[in-house]
Motif scaffolding. Structure first.
Motif, PDB file in Angstrom:
ATOM      1  N   UNK A   1      19.994   0.913  -7.986  1.00 34.68           N
ATOM      2  CA  UNK A   1      18.831   1.740  -7.718  1.00 34.68           C
ATOM      3  C   UNK A   1      18.238   2.241  -9.029  1.00 34.68           C
ATOM      4  N   UNK A   2      16.918   2.280  -9.063  1.00 40.33           N
ATOM      5  CA  UNK A   2      16.246   2.924 -10.178  1.00 40.33           C
ATOM      6  C   UNK A   2      15.318   3.988  -9.591  1.00 40.33           C
ATOM      7  N   UNK A   3      14.905   4.919 -10.428  1.00 45.93           N
ATOM      8  CA  UNK A   3      14.117   6.047  -9.947  1.00 45.93           C
ATOM      9  C   UNK A   3      12.869   6.195 -10.799  1.00 45.93           C
ATOM     10  N   UNK A   4      11.764   6.518 -10.182  1.00 46.03           N
ATOM     11  CA  UNK A   4      10.630   7.022 -10.942  1.00 46.03           C
ATOM     12  C   UNK A   4       9.970   8.113 -10.114  1.00 46.03           C
ATOM     13  N   UNK A   5       9.350   9.046 -10.807  1.00 42.69           N
ATOM     14  CA  UNK A   5       8.656  10.084 -10.053  1.00 42.69           C
ATOM     15  C   UNK A   5       7.310  10.344 -10.696  1.00 42.69           C
ATOM     16  N   UNK A   6       6.403  10.907  -9.884  1.00 38.48           N
ATOM     17  CA  UNK A   6       5.080  11.255 -10.387  1.00 38.48           C
ATOM     18  C   UNK A   6       4.465  12.282  -9.450  1.00 38.48           C
ATOM     19  N   UNK A   7       3.463  12.957  -9.956  1.00 35.72           N
ATOM     20  CA  UNK A   7       2.687  13.860  -9.101  1.00 35.72           C
ATOM     21  C   UNK A   7       1.236  13.531  -9.332  1.00 35.72           C
ATOM     22  N   UNK A   8       0.568  13.033  -8.310  1.00 32.15           N
ATOM     23  CA  UNK A   8      -0.833  12.650  -8.436  1.00 32.15           C
ATOM     24  C   UNK A   8      -1.704  13.898  -8.529  1.00 32.15           C
ATOM     25  N   UNK A   9      -2.725  13.819  -9.373  1.00 30.08           N
ATOM     26  CA  UNK A   9      -3.586  14.986  -9.567  1.00 30.08           C
ATOM     27  C   UNK A   9      -5.016  14.740  -9.091  1.00 30.08           C
ATOM     28  N   UNK A  10      -5.306  13.505  -8.704  1.00 30.97           N
ATOM     29  CA  UNK A  10      -6.691  13.160  -8.376  1.00 30.97           C
ATOM     30  C   UNK A  10      -6.720  12.248  -7.164  1.00 30.97           C
ATOM     31  N   UNK A  11      -7.514  12.644  -6.165  1.00 34.62           N
ATOM     32  CA  UNK A  11      -7.666  11.809  -4.979  1.00 34.62           C
ATOM     33  C   UNK A  11      -8.377  10.511  -5.361  1.00 34.62           C
ATOM     34  N   UNK A  12      -7.924   9.405  -4.803  1.00 33.33           N
ATOM     35  CA  UNK A  12      -8.575   8.126  -5.084  1.00 33.33           C
ATOM     36  C   UNK A  12      -7.645   6.961  -4.819  1.00 33.33           C
ATOM     37  N   UNK A  13      -8.179   5.763  -5.025  1.00 34.73           N
ATOM     38  CA  UNK A  13      -7.368   4.546  -4.863  1.00 34.73           C
ATOM     39  C   UNK A  13      -7.046   3.970  -6.230  1.00 34.73           C
ATOM     40  N   UNK A  14      -5.810   3.639  -6.442  1.00 34.87           N
ATOM     41  CA  UNK A  14      -5.387   3.167  -7.763  1.00 34.87           C
ATOM     42  C   UNK A  14      -4.600   1.864  -7.651  1.00 34.87           C
ATOM     43  N   UNK A  15      -4.654   1.090  -8.733  1.00 36.34           N
ATOM     44  CA  UNK A  15      -3.948  -0.185  -8.757  1.00 36.34           C
ATOM     45  C   UNK A  15      -2.444   0.002  -8.776  1.00 36.34           C
ATOM     46  N   UNK A  16      -1.786  -0.913  -8.109  1.00 40.85           N
ATOM     47  CA  UNK A  16      -0.332  -1.022  -8.180  1.00 40.85           C
ATOM     48  C   UNK A  16      -0.029  -2.454  -8.601  1.00 40.85           C
ATOM     49  N   UNK A  17       0.765  -2.608  -9.636  1.00 43.14           N
ATOM     50  CA  UNK A  17       1.072  -3.946 -10.132  1.00 43.14           C
ATOM     51  C   UNK A  17       2.577  -4.178 -10.164  1.00 43.14           C
ATOM     52  N   UNK A  18       2.954  -5.454 -10.090  1.00 41.77           N
ATOM     53  CA  UNK A  18       4.299  -5.826 -10.492  1.00 41.77           C
ATOM     54  C   UNK A  18       4.191  -6.171 -11.966  1.00 41.77           C
ATOM     55  N   UNK A  19       5.014  -5.531 -12.782  1.00 45.76           N
ATOM     56  CA  UNK A  19       4.879  -5.702 -14.230  1.00 45.76           C
ATOM     57  C   UNK A  19       6.072  -6.436 -14.826  1.00 45.76           C
TER      58      UNK A  19
ATOM     59  N   UNK B   1       0.876  -1.164   0.000  1.00 44.46           N
ATOM     60  CA  UNK B   1       0.000   0.000   0.000  1.00 44.46           C
ATOM     61  C   UNK B   1       0.913   1.212   0.000  1.00 44.46           C
ATOM     62  N   UNK B   2       0.463   2.247  -0.677  1.00 44.54           N
ATOM     63  CA  UNK B   2       1.260   3.460  -0.666  1.00 44.54           C
ATOM     64  C   UNK B   2       0.309   4.636  -0.526  1.00 44.54           C
ATOM     65  N   UNK B   3       0.389   5.312   0.606  1.00 49.96           N
ATOM     66  CA  UNK B   3      -0.410   6.518   0.817  1.00 49.96           C
ATOM     67  C   UNK B   3       0.430   7.715   0.406  1.00 49.96           C
ATOM     68  N   UNK B   4      -0.129   8.560  -0.440  1.00 51.08           N
ATOM     69  CA  UNK B   4       0.615   9.741  -0.870  1.00 51.08           C
ATOM     70  C   UNK B   4      -0.321  10.949  -0.937  1.00 51.08           C
ATOM     71  N   UNK B   5       0.243  12.141  -0.776  1.00 55.25           N
ATOM     72  CA  UNK B   5      -0.572  13.346  -0.891  1.00 55.25           C
ATOM     73  C   UNK B   5      -0.761  13.731  -2.360  1.00 55.25           C
ATOM     74  N   UNK B   6      -1.910  14.332  -2.637  1.00 54.19           N
ATOM     75  CA  UNK B   6      -2.189  14.807  -3.992  1.00 54.19           C
ATOM     76  C   UNK B   6      -1.393  16.093  -4.233  1.00 54.19           C
ATOM     77  N   UNK B   7      -1.030  16.361  -5.487  1.00 56.40           N
ATOM     78  CA  UNK B   7      -0.377  17.632  -5.811  1.00 56.40           C
ATOM     79  C   UNK B   7       1.032  17.771  -5.281  1.00 56.40           C
TER      80      UNK B   7
ATOM     81  N   UNK C   1      -3.909  16.730   1.109  1.00 60.96           N
ATOM     82  CA  UNK C   1      -2.704  16.895   1.908  1.00 60.96           C
ATOM     83  C   UNK C   1      -2.962  16.777   3.417  1.00 60.96           C
ATOM     84  N   UNK C   2      -4.076  17.376   3.883  1.00 62.95           N
ATOM     85  CA  UNK C   2      -4.304  17.294   5.335  1.00 62.95           C
ATOM     86  C   UNK C   2      -4.704  15.876   5.746  1.00 62.95           C
ATOM     87  N   UNK C   3      -5.417  15.199   4.880  1.00 64.70           N
ATOM     88  CA  UNK C   3      -5.780  13.805   5.177  1.00 64.70           C
ATOM     89  C   UNK C   3      -4.522  12.945   5.235  1.00 64.70           C
ATOM     90  N   UNK C   4      -3.573  13.261   4.355  1.00 66.92           N
ATOM     91  CA  UNK C   4      -2.311  12.529   4.367  1.00 66.92           C
ATOM     92  C   UNK C   4      -1.582  12.769   5.685  1.00 66.92           C
TER      93      UNK C   4
END
Ligand code: CUA
Length: 322
Positions: free
Chosen positions: A162-180, A124-130, A199-202
């Motif tokens: 080590x590998x890196x990826x980055x993202x910025x979520x724009x929409x509150x919600x629950x999303x799938x995470x897969x091993x690909x 599980x990964x909880x992250x703040x939006x924006x 952000x405050x919920x986070x």
């Protein structure tokens, strides 16, 4: 009906619309070309069919104009696609300045996630939006791949680096995470959920989860526990150890700098180099020091090596972190 049969996954990151645009363009181009070609074939078959005698196609023995046209047009379109795709790709490789660091370790068959404030999660990964988030990822065993379709980001987690990826979520919600990346019998169960929160919920979520040490603090404990400090000074004011020149380089302020090696080469001190120095210390010895450091391969988990790197990163020139 279409609500339950989405054409694309949710679009929930800053990168998603850009990736989708490239994808839609490719699809549209393919559809247009396919329709054009098939329509032309069918039209010619009908028009020049045999019983309709008298009509004979004109033979073209060569036309520079035509050849230039059908070479130049695809060239321009494909180069446009190339530069467009590259521009999007480069963005996926360059996180913005104000990025928040999180750490991901894959193992058969789970994802272990560590927050900068010390909270840990599995699958599980909880992250703040924006908020831009950078994942530093590795694996304890085989190659996995951290894939969040709604963010349109996917990167392998590779053992030994080590590998890196980055993202910025724009929409509150629950999303799938897969091993690909196929990684064994339970590959298909190596899945999870990304919870994008306000952000405050986070912040509330963070305070509700028992935090272990932050990566830095855990790294400092390990550093002291493994007696790294008996060779590596961490305080620029105390560059010697018990009055004797230290056997290892001073680590304060070293992160991000370039150091000269014994063999004359140079290397930038980053997570990758710190990891290598812990696991294979003799691979790149800093100039002026003897190759005397023992290996810690097998004595530290990947998460612990990440913590040690985080601690070294936190050591500033101006003085050791107390
Ligand atoms: Cu891990 Cu597939």
């Amino acid at each position: 009906m279409w609500k339950d049969f989405p054409l694309l996954p949710d679009s929930a990151s800053t990168m998603a619309p850009q990736v989708d645009m490239v994808w839609w363009f490719l699809v549209a181009l393919s559809v247009v070309m396919t329709v054009l070609i098939f329509a032309t074939v069918i039209a010619f078959v009908a028009y020049f069919r045999k019983k309709n005698d008298g009509r004979v196609a004109t033979q073209i023995e060569g036309s520079t104009q035509l050849e230039v046209l059908w070479s130049a047009l695809p060239f321009v379109i494909l180069m446009g696609l190339f530069f467009w795709g590259t521009a999007v790709y480069v963005q996926t490789q360059r996180p913005p300045e104000n990025v928040m660091d999180m750490y991901v370790v894959g193992k058969q068959w789970m994802w272990k996630i560590q927050h900068p404030t010390g909270q840990r999660e599995i699958n599980e990964m909880h992250i703040p939006v924006g908020q831009a988030i950078r994942l530093t990822m590795t694996s304890e065993d085989v190659i996995h791949s951290y894939y969040i379709p709604a963010f349109r980001t996917k990167k392998d987690a590779v053992p030994g680096r080590y590998t890196m990826q980055w993202f910025e979520a724009t929409k509150v919600g629950d999303y799938h995470l897969f091993c690909a990346e196929y990684c064994g019998t339970k590959h298909s169960q190596m899945i999870g959920t990304v919870h994008v929160m306000e952000k405050d919920a986070y912040q509330r979520w963070l305070s509700g989860v028992v935090a272990t040490d932050t990566p830095e603090a855990a790294g400092q404990k390990l550093f002291e526990g493994m007696r790294c400090a008996s060779c590596h000074p961490v305080d620029p004011a105390k560059p010697t150890i018990d009055g004797v020149a230290a056997r290892g380089p001073l680590l304060a302020g070293i992160y991000g700098k370039e150091v000269v090696l014994k063999d004359g080469g140079k290397v930038v001190v980053n997570d990758e180099y710190i990891r290598e120095s812990v696991v294979r210390p003799l691979a790149k010895v800093v100039a002026g020091f003897e190759p005397v450091m023992p290996t810690y391969d097998g004595q530290l988990s990947e998460e612990q090596i990440i913590q040690i790197a985080a601690y070294i990163k936190s050591l500033k020139d101006s003085g050791a972190k107390q």
